[in-house]
Design a protein around this motif. Structure first.
Motif, PDB file in Angstrom:
ATOM      1  N   ASP A  83      -5.136  27.985  36.772  1.00 55.20           N
ATOM      2  CA  ASP A  83      -3.783  27.786  36.275  1.00 55.20           C
ATOM      3  C   ASP A  83      -2.898  26.875  37.106  1.00 55.20           C
ATOM      4  OD1 ASP A  83      -3.744  29.764  38.109  1.00 55.20           O
ATOM      5  OD2 ASP A  83      -3.346  31.361  36.674  1.00 55.20           O
ATOM      6  N   ASN A 115       4.400  31.861  32.987  1.00 54.37           N
ATOM      7  CA  ASN A 115       3.994  31.301  34.278  1.00 54.37           C
ATOM      8  C   ASN A 115       2.916  30.245  34.116  1.00 54.37           C
ATOM      9  OD1 ASN A 115       5.661  33.004  35.675  1.00 54.37           O
ATOM     10  ND2 ASN A 115       4.107  34.586  35.892  1.00 54.37           N
ATOM     11  N   MET A 159       5.852  35.857  30.600  1.00 52.04           N
ATOM     12  CA  MET A 159       6.878  35.222  31.423  1.00 52.04           C
ATOM     13  C   MET A 159       6.674  33.714  31.523  1.00 52.04           C
ATOM     14  SD  MET A 159       8.796  37.735  32.618  1.00 52.04           S
ATOM     15  CE  MET A 159       8.803  39.486  32.935  1.00 52.04           C
ATOM     16  N   GLU A 197      -2.599  51.398  31.978  1.00 50.29           N
ATOM     17  CA  GLU A 197      -1.322  51.186  32.648  1.00 50.29           C
ATOM     18  C   GLU A 197      -1.016  49.704  32.799  1.00 50.29           C
ATOM     19  OE1 GLU A 197      -0.804  53.168  36.421  1.00 50.29           O
ATOM     20  OE2 GLU A 197       0.758  51.735  36.988  1.00 50.29           O
ATOM     21  N   ARG A 198      -2.017  48.981  33.259  1.00 46.19           N
ATOM     22  CA  ARG A 198      -1.833  47.561  33.485  1.00 46.19           C
ATOM     23  C   ARG A 198      -1.541  46.837  32.171  1.00 46.19           C
ATOM     24  NH1 ARG A 198      -5.429  43.156  35.791  1.00 46.19           N
ATOM     25  NH2 ARG A 198      -3.763  41.651  35.905  1.00 46.19           N
ATOM     26  N   THR A 212      -5.332  34.463  42.610  1.00 42.80           N
ATOM     27  CA  THR A 212      -5.613  35.838  42.252  1.00 42.80           C
ATOM     28  C   THR A 212      -6.777  35.806  41.286  1.00 42.80           C
ATOM     29  OG1 THR A 212      -4.087  35.784  40.391  1.00 42.80           O
ATOM     30  CG2 THR A 212      -3.235  36.668  42.439  1.00 42.80           C
ATOM     31  N   VAL A 265      10.920  42.866  36.399  1.00 44.64           N
ATOM     32  CA  VAL A 265       9.488  43.162  36.491  1.00 44.64           C
ATOM     33  C   VAL A 265       9.257  44.592  36.960  1.00 44.64           C
ATOM     34  CG1 VAL A 265       7.318  42.544  37.595  1.00 44.64           C
ATOM     35  CG2 VAL A 265       8.878  40.759  36.885  1.00 44.64           C
ATOM     36  N   SER A 266      10.021  45.007  37.985  1.00 42.62           N
ATOM     37  CA  SER A 266       9.837  46.366  38.490  1.00 42.62           C
ATOM     38  C   SER A 266      10.152  47.363  37.393  1.00 42.62           C
ATOM     39  CB  SER A 266      10.752  46.644  39.679  1.00 42.62           C
ATOM     40  OG  SER A 266      10.603  45.649  40.632  1.00 42.62           O
ATOM     41  N   VAL A 294       7.136  47.467  35.109  1.00 39.62           N
ATOM     42  CA  VAL A 294       5.975  48.078  35.760  1.00 39.62           C
ATOM     43  C   VAL A 294       6.179  49.588  35.922  1.00 39.62           C
ATOM     44  CG1 VAL A 294       4.651  48.186  37.900  1.00 39.62           C
ATOM     45  CG2 VAL A 294       5.301  45.976  36.950  1.00 39.62           C
ATOM     46  N   GLU A 330       0.401  31.475  28.833  1.00 46.32           N
ATOM     47  CA  GLU A 330       1.473  32.439  28.627  1.00 46.32           C
ATOM     48  C   GLU A 330       2.590  31.835  27.794  1.00 46.32           C
ATOM     49  OE1 GLU A 330       2.808  34.219  32.280  1.00 46.32           O
ATOM     50  OE2 GLU A 330       0.779  34.836  32.800  1.00 46.32           O
ATOM     51  N   ARG A 349      14.784  38.836  38.771  1.00 46.25           N
ATOM     52  CA  ARG A 349      13.418  38.878  38.273  1.00 46.25           C
ATOM     53  C   ARG A 349      12.680  40.116  38.779  1.00 46.25           C
ATOM     54  NH1 ARG A 349      10.091  34.683  36.053  1.00 46.25           N
ATOM     55  NH2 ARG A 349       8.076  35.639  35.917  1.00 46.25           N
ATOM     56  N   ASP A 350      12.904  40.405  40.071  1.00 45.49           N
ATOM     57  CA  ASP A 350      12.275  41.606  40.638  1.00 45.49           C
ATOM     58  C   ASP A 350      12.707  42.851  39.871  1.00 45.49           C
ATOM     59  OD1 ASP A 350      11.286  39.889  42.450  1.00 45.49           O
ATOM     60  OD2 ASP A 350      11.921  41.019  44.228  1.00 45.49           O
ATOM     61  N   SER A 362       1.167  38.529  30.879  1.00 42.36           N
ATOM     62  CA  SER A 362       2.602  38.675  30.670  1.00 42.36           C
ATOM     63  C   SER A 362       3.095  37.574  29.750  1.00 42.36           C
ATOM     64  CB  SER A 362       3.325  38.643  32.022  1.00 42.36           C
ATOM     65  OG  SER A 362       3.911  37.390  32.261  1.00 42.36           O
TER      66      SER A 362
END
Lengths: 719, 88
Positions: free
Chosen positions: A455, A89, A87, A118-119, A535, A285-286, A289, A93, A281-282, A85
């Motif tokens: 990270d 983070n 963003m 998709e990802r 992750t 991002v949603s 996505v 990035e 933010r949600d 992304s």
């Protein structure tokens, strides 16, 4: 440099990402994409050998640049870090975002993985919010076809509003088309794109807040950044972007009255609608996505839904409770065995050749009547050390690195991190540390650089400090020589190399245990803290490209590491020669130092000469054993030993027992990192303090463990 | 944690993702993670209603590999327990 219209003006104030055009009118193209999508294959196929790597100003993230020529135009391709992304983070990035926003690229290629579109669309959609000059490269299209995944590229292009090119960069398929599209995008007049790039519509309140800010931002940004995108980031509370704007554009956006006023009003709209920063933010991002999901549903057709069953089956073995760990250790053992056995013969040949050259050089020096000290300094000092380092290091590296790159290419290494993470979690460290340790087998400096993949700062420091507990290629020869002389010698015949590989695997496992133990101690003391979020992506297994592996590992890794070793070994050779040939009171400087260190060295199971060899081996660990021999023989120059049997006799005559051998192995495993690694740590951490700690921690551990081992053995009367 | 407990009580059909047996699929119903961790989960595409499948435990049981939007992602139990899902 040939600046284009956008890059003149007020941007001179801040420091800019330093991309220089090599030709006037050269087009700058940013290459973005998720990690593991074959971005570097695309980069290499387009630019061939015309590339170089540089560091991002002020950051330790490296970016590669390369050029290509297409239809009469020069292009400069900039390979920005692979990210999921924009963003910001992580550092990577942030760098990727900053280049797209402030590096003035004429176009951005976003490389995506056709088998996991998709990802990947996530990043595409985020880039589209920043700029419309985008070409989407759907890579690995052949892989996808093999897995019975079909992608409607035309429909994808229509939905995204930008051009899409399907490629299979490994075979070079579709790259011409990709370059055509890049050519077209960079030759369109700005602001008149053919279609209009997709913009995502968010929640009503978000849209009205953004709409309110846009006019003031458009005025303030003067087309340097997309106003809508900037508004979204400001409302999201992205401090990092504000700082980048200060750095690159040279002003504080929120200090401008018009912007600040509209910002306050926009915030009020959001607060009235009950949207705080987290929820904002949600929503963003949603939105992205969901859009990616929707597009993917319309363009991707899978004939068999279980297209990854083969990978799952492999994973069920390679990461299973029963087989996961044994297979991993066996693989390590086999790689070491191949390296050890395979390296012997070329190593001997290389040594013969290089020492033959030395004889010729000596003859030359004699014939021109050069003074003895000059011959000593240059030939027996510098050249012999170099010859030693090359003949001992090159063959194992030329075998080890390709094998390692093979595992990397297959996609096995992330599985190692997956298998071992539970240990790292107990040590409050990150599972990806397993990968940096693997890199450390090759070269600790490379391992330290590799720590960038972790990270979170705390876990990254832990991985950096403990990396030298993994024996690097420079230390393998020492370990192997000692194992062969003192332990494997009991068995004759074909099993000897198996015993050596087993013992070496044991030493490595000890190093791994020490890493975990020290990581745990560090996170309980100076690096206190809870493990941060973890992750780890397990990418699909891929067929390795053997040819590319050979070239890449030989050129990029072997020659690079060797070059660095040679650069330090040459001056070190001269210093060592001088130290052993300058005599004070009948004894060489080297013997004086060794004598001084002797009482301490005896305490930890070794002698002064050995410790002195370790100290002088600071520039390159591989010269430790030659140095020891040199001190014992007091020849004043490094000796090549004809056979390990003779060497063993020499060592035994100087008081070596099995305990000395064990302590030398332990100390070789745990002592200060070599000079190259220390400098790399300094560069990566930007701090002398952490460099010093990285120096002291393994040293202290080594001294302590050798002391305990020696004392216990002596108390029990074993030695 | 208290918030989590409340949510369990309200929706007893929701379970933390870490409880999902391997081989089973579920849909994300609530994301309880905070801060950086939340950002990471969102970046992975773990938003409401996302389908997740527990694929494989690592040799020591933690982390676990999940199939999320076509990608295989390993999560530790800490992260996975902050994601409430409804088994399908």
């Amino acid at each position: 440099m040939g600046l284009t219209k956008q890059s003149t003006g007020s941007s001179v104030l801040g420091f800019k990402p330093h991309i220089e055009r090599q030709h006037p009118g050269q087009k700058i193209i940013a290459l973005a994409g998720n990690p593991n999508v074959g971005k570097s294959t695309v980069f290499n196929s387009l630019t061939g050998m015309r590339q170089h790597t540089g560091n991002w100003p002020g950051k330790t993230v490296s970016i590669a640049q390369g050029s290509f020529f297409h239809k009469g135009v020069h292009f400069l391709l900039v390979d920005i870090p692979g990210t999921y992304s924009l963003m910001a983070n992580s550092v990577e990035e942030g760098v990727a975002r900053d280049f797209i926003c402030f590096g003035d690229p004429d176009a951005v290629i976003v490389v995506t993985d056709a088998t996991c579109l998709e990802r990947n669309l996530n990043l595409v959609l985020q880039v589209l919010e920043v700029t419309g000059n985008v070409v989407v490269c759907v890579n690995l299209i052949d892989d996808a076809r093999r897995r019975k995944i079909r992608i409607d590229l035309e429909e994808l292009s229509r939905l995204l509003g930008v051009t899409v090119a399907g490629t299979s960069a490994r075979s070079g398929k579709g790259l011409d088309r990709l370059m055509d599209e890049v050519w077209t995008v960079t030759h369109e007049k700005p602001g008149c794109c053919r279609g209009s790039p997709l913009k995502i519509r968010y929640h009503e309140a978000v849209e009205s807040a953004v709409g309110l800010m846009e006019p003031s931002l458009e005025a303030a940004l003067n087309k340097k950044l997309c106003a809508r995108w900037t508004a979204l980031r400001l409302l999201e509370g992205d401090e990092n972007l504000l700082e980048s704007i200060r750095n690159y554009l040279g002003y504080d956006l929120l200090a401008l009255e018009a912007v600040s006023n509209s910002f306050q009003k926009a915030r009020k709209i959001l607060i009235d609608a009950g949207i705080d920063q987290d929820l904002f933010r949600d929503i963003i991002v949603s939105g992205i996505v969901r859009k990616a999901e929707e597009i993917s549903r319309r363009v991707v057709a899978m004939e068999e839904p279980g297209h990854y069953t083969r990978d799952r089956k492999i994973d069920r073995v390679l990461t299973s409770r029963t087989w996961g760990i044994p297979i991993m250790i066996a693989m390590l053992g086999v790689i070491l065995w191949i390296t050890i056995t395979g390296a012997n013969y070329p190593s001997a040949l290389l040594a013969d050749a290089l020492f033959w050259v030395e004889d010729q050089m000596t003859a030359l020096f004699l014939s021109i009547g050069a003074p003895a000290w000059l011959h000593g300094l240059l030939v027996t000092g510098m050249y012999r050390t170099l010859a030693w380092v090359v003949s001992v290091m090159l063959p194992p590296m030329a075998i080890f690195f390709p094998l390692f790159t093979l595992l990397e290419d297959l996609g096995y290494l992330p599985r190692v991190a997956f298998n071992l993470d539970s240990f790292f979690k107990k040590a409050c460290a990150h599972g990806k540390q397993a990968l940096t340790m693997c890199m450390g087998f090759g070269c600790n400096a490379a391992g330290v650089v590799g720590c960038r993949i972790i990270d979170s700062p705390r876990e990254r420091l832990i991985a950096t400090i403990t990396n030298s507990f993994v024996p690097c290629n420079g230390r393998f020869p020492t370990l192997i020589a000692i194992i062969t002389m003192f332990f494997a010698g009991i068995i004759e015949g074909p099993f000897r190399s198996v015993i050596s590989a087993l013992m070496l695997t044991g030493v490595i496992l000890l190093g791994v245990m020490m890493t975990l133990l020290v990581s745990r101690i560090l996170s309980r003391t100076i690096l206190k803290g809870l493990p941060s979020s973890f992750t780890l992506e397990l990418p699909p297994y891929r067929k390795p490209q053997v040819g590319r592996i050979l070239v890449r590992s030989l050129l990029d890794r072997t020659l690079f590491v060797l070059g660095r070793a040679v650069a330090v070994a040459a001056p070190a050779g001269m210093v060592i020669w001088a130290m052993s040939n300058i005599h004070i009171g009948g004894l060489s400087l080297l013997s004086h130092c060794a004598g001084f260190l002797d009482p301490f060295a005896r305490l930890i199971g070794m002698d002064g000469c050995i410790i002195m060899a370790f100290i002088l081996g600071f520039p390159a660990n591989e010269i430790v054993i030659p140095l020891v021999i040199m001190s014992y023989m007091s020849t004043g120059s490094m000796m090549e030993f004809e056979s390990l049997v003779r060497l063993r006799e020499l060592l035994a005559a100087n008081g070596w027992t099995w305990l000395t051998a064990v302590c030398v192995m332990l100390f070789s495993l745990m002592h200060w990192p070599c000079s190259t690694t220390c400098l790399t740590i300094r560069k990566e951490t930007q701090s002398w303090k952490w460099t010093l700690i990285s120096f002291l921690v393994p040293t202290a551990a080594g001294i302590l463990i050798c002391f305990i081992t020696a004392s216990v053995a002596r108390l029990l009367g074993l030695s | 944690m208290k918030q989590n407990a409340d949510l369990y009580m309200k929706h007893d059909q929701f379970i933390p993702l870490s409880f999902l047996p391997t081989g089973k699929k579920a849909r994300v119903r609530a994301l309880m993670s905070k801060g950086i961790s939340r950002r990471r989960m969102l970046d992975l595409g773990l938003i409401l209603d996302t389908e997740v499948e527990a694929l494989q435990k690592s040799p020591f049981g933690d982390p676990v590999a999940y199939l999320v939007r076509g990608a295989v992602i390993a999560l530790r139990s800490e992260e996975a327990s902050d994601i409430l899902v409804e088994a399908m």
